[in-house]
Scaffold this motif. Structure first.
Motif, mmCIF file in Angstrom:
data_model
loop_
_atom_site.group_PDB
_atom_site.id
_atom_site.type_symbol
_atom_site.label_atom_id
_atom_site.label_comp_id
_atom_site.label_asym_id
_atom_site.label_seq_id
_atom_site.Cartn_x
_atom_site.Cartn_y
_atom_site.Cartn_z
ATOM 1 N N ARG A 69 0.844 -1.203 0.000
ATOM 2 C CA ARG A 69 0.000 0.000 0.000
ATOM 3 C C ARG A 69 0.881 1.255 0.000
ATOM 4 N N GLY A 70 1.909 1.268 0.835
ATOM 5 C CA GLY A 70 2.798 2.429 0.915
ATOM 6 C C GLY A 70 3.554 2.675 -0.378
ATOM 7 N N LEU A 71 4.058 1.597 -0.992
ATOM 8 C CA LEU A 71 4.780 1.754 -2.257
ATOM 9 C C LEU A 71 3.851 2.209 -3.376
ATOM 10 N N ARG A 72 2.638 1.678 -3.394
ATOM 11 C CA ARG A 72 1.655 2.093 -4.399
ATOM 12 C C ARG A 72 1.323 3.577 -4.228
ATOM 13 N N ASP A 73 1.146 4.018 -2.991
ATOM 14 C CA ASP A 73 0.855 5.436 -2.736
ATOM 15 C C ASP A 73 2.029 6.321 -3.159
ATOM 16 N N ALA A 74 3.253 5.851 -2.918
ATOM 17 C CA ALA A 74 4.430 6.630 -3.323
ATOM 18 C C ALA A 74 4.493 6.760 -4.841
ATOM 19 N N LEU A 75 4.186 5.688 -5.561
ATOM 20 C CA LEU A 75 4.173 5.758 -7.024
ATOM 21 C C LEU A 75 3.054 6.658 -7.533
ATOM 22 N N THR A 76 1.908 6.576 -6.907
ATOM 23 C CA THR A 76 0.783 7.422 -7.304
ATOM 24 C C THR A 76 1.139 8.891 -7.102
ATOM 25 N N ALA A 77 1.825 9.191 -6.007
ATOM 26 C CA ALA A 77 2.229 10.573 -5.741
ATOM 27 C C ALA A 77 3.199 11.068 -6.812
ATOM 28 N N LEU A 78 4.060 10.192 -7.313
ATOM 29 C CA LEU A 78 4.976 10.592 -8.384
ATOM 30 C C LEU A 78 4.210 10.942 -9.652
ATOM 31 N N ASP A 79 3.167 10.177 -9.944
ATOM 32 C CA ASP A 79 2.362 10.454 -11.132
ATOM 33 C C ASP A 79 1.583 11.757 -10.999
ATOM 34 N N ALA A 80 1.208 12.113 -9.784
ATOM 35 C CA ALA A 80 0.400 13.305 -9.560
ATOM 36 C C ALA A 80 1.228 14.583 -9.593
ATOM 37 N N ARG A 81 2.518 14.455 -9.349
ATOM 38 C CA ARG A 81 3.395 15.622 -9.344
ATOM 39 C C ARG A 81 3.604 16.141 -10.756
ATOM 40 N N PRO A 82 3.535 17.456 -10.953
ATOM 41 C CA PRO A 82 3.793 17.982 -12.298
ATOM 42 C C PRO A 82 5.257 17.758 -12.659
ATOM 43 N N GLY A 83 5.486 17.346 -13.878
ATOM 44 C CA GLY A 83 6.840 17.112 -14.354
ATOM 45 C C GLY A 83 7.498 18.415 -14.778
ATOM 46 N N PRO A 84 8.731 18.330 -15.208
ATOM 47 C CA PRO A 84 9.430 19.547 -15.649
ATOM 48 C C PRO A 84 8.771 20.098 -16.908
ATOM 49 N N GLN A 85 8.762 21.394 -16.987
ATOM 50 C CA GLN A 85 8.186 22.069 -18.146
ATOM 51 C C GLN A 85 9.082 21.825 -19.352
ATOM 52 N N GLY A 86 8.468 21.578 -20.498
ATOM 53 C CA GLY A 86 9.223 21.433 -21.735
ATOM 54 C C GLY A 86 9.639 22.808 -22.234
ATOM 55 N N PRO A 87 10.503 22.848 -23.216
ATOM 56 C CA PRO A 87 10.930 24.147 -23.741
ATOM 57 C C PRO A 87 9.757 24.865 -24.393
ATOM 58 N N ASP A 88 9.730 26.179 -24.240
ATOM 59 C CA ASP A 88 8.674 26.966 -24.877
ATOM 60 C C ASP A 88 8.863 26.876 -26.382
ATOM 61 N N ARG A 89 7.776 26.679 -27.055
ATOM 62 C CA ARG A 89 7.836 26.568 -28.504
ATOM 63 C C ARG A 89 7.353 27.879 -29.107
ATOM 64 N N HIS A 90 8.164 28.428 -29.954
ATOM 65 C CA HIS A 90 7.809 29.678 -30.607
ATOM 66 C C HIS A 90 7.137 29.378 -31.939
ATOM 67 N N PRO A 91 6.109 30.127 -32.261
ATOM 68 C CA PRO A 91 5.472 29.902 -33.561
ATOM 69 C C PRO A 91 6.472 30.149 -34.684
ATOM 70 N N THR A 92 6.317 29.415 -35.719
ATOM 71 C CA THR A 92 7.237 29.552 -36.842
ATOM 72 C C THR A 92 6.433 29.771 -38.125
ATOM 73 N N THR A 93 7.056 30.380 -39.085
ATOM 74 C CA THR A 93 6.385 30.584 -40.365
ATOM 75 C C THR A 93 6.715 29.452 -41.330
ATOM 76 N N THR A 94 7.688 28.635 -40.981
ATOM 77 C CA THR A 94 8.062 27.508 -41.830
ATOM 78 C C THR A 94 7.060 26.385 -41.623
ATOM 79 N N PRO A 95 6.482 25.843 -42.704
ATOM 80 C CA PRO A 95 5.545 24.732 -42.533
ATOM 81 C C PRO A 95 6.238 23.556 -41.852
ATOM 82 N N GLN A 96 5.552 22.955 -40.927
ATOM 83 C CA GLN A 96 6.085 21.814 -40.188
ATOM 84 C C GLN A 96 5.685 20.521 -40.872
ATOM 85 N N ARG A 97 6.478 19.519 -40.746
ATOM 86 C CA ARG A 97 6.186 18.209 -41.323
ATOM 87 C C ARG A 97 5.345 17.417 -40.326
ATOM 88 N N GLY A 98 4.344 16.742 -40.824
ATOM 89 C CA GLY A 98 3.503 15.888 -39.996
ATOM 90 C C GLY A 98 4.164 14.544 -39.768
#
Length: 112
Positions: A69-98
């Motif tokens: 129960r304790g280990l499951r709660d510890a893992l659940t708490a890890l999932d609930a924590r916000p992760g590190p923010q990814g890099p900000d993406r700037h809009p571009t005028t170059t068409p992006q590939r799908g």
């Protein structure tokens, strides 16, 4: 024929012999190594497994369920924590590939 219990004949009359050390019902430590993980909360739960070493087999279930129960709660708490923010993406005028490698044009909707 001698009905005496083995080992009792060797004792002084009136003395009480201690029970043999090979009592199958006595709890015995498993001596399973518990390697620290570096996460204090997880390590505390893993160390709790040592409590089972001093209990009869029927007492192990309660310890194992508590640790699980304790280990499951510890893992659940890890999932609930916000992760590190990814890099900000700037809009571009170059068409992006799908994903298929074709140019995607967000201005036009998907055609079927």
């Amino acid at each position: 024929m001698n009905d005496a219990v083995p080992g009792v004949a060797d004792a002084e009359p009136g003395t009480v012999q201690p029970p043999p050390d090979d009592d199958p019902a006595a709890p015995e430590p498993l001596d399973v190594p518990r390697t620290p993980t570096g996460h204090p909360e997880v390590d505390a739960h893993v160390e709790r497994l040592a409590d089972a070493d001093h209990l009869a087999t029927d007492g192990h279930v309660e310890v194992y369920e508590d640790v699980h129960r304790g280990l499951r709660d510890a893992l659940t708490a890890l999932d609930a924590r916000p992760g590190p923010q990814g890099p900000d993406r700037h809009p571009t005028t170059t068409p992006q590939r799908g994903p298929s490698g074709h140019r995607s044009n967000p201005v036009h909707g998907h055609r079927s």
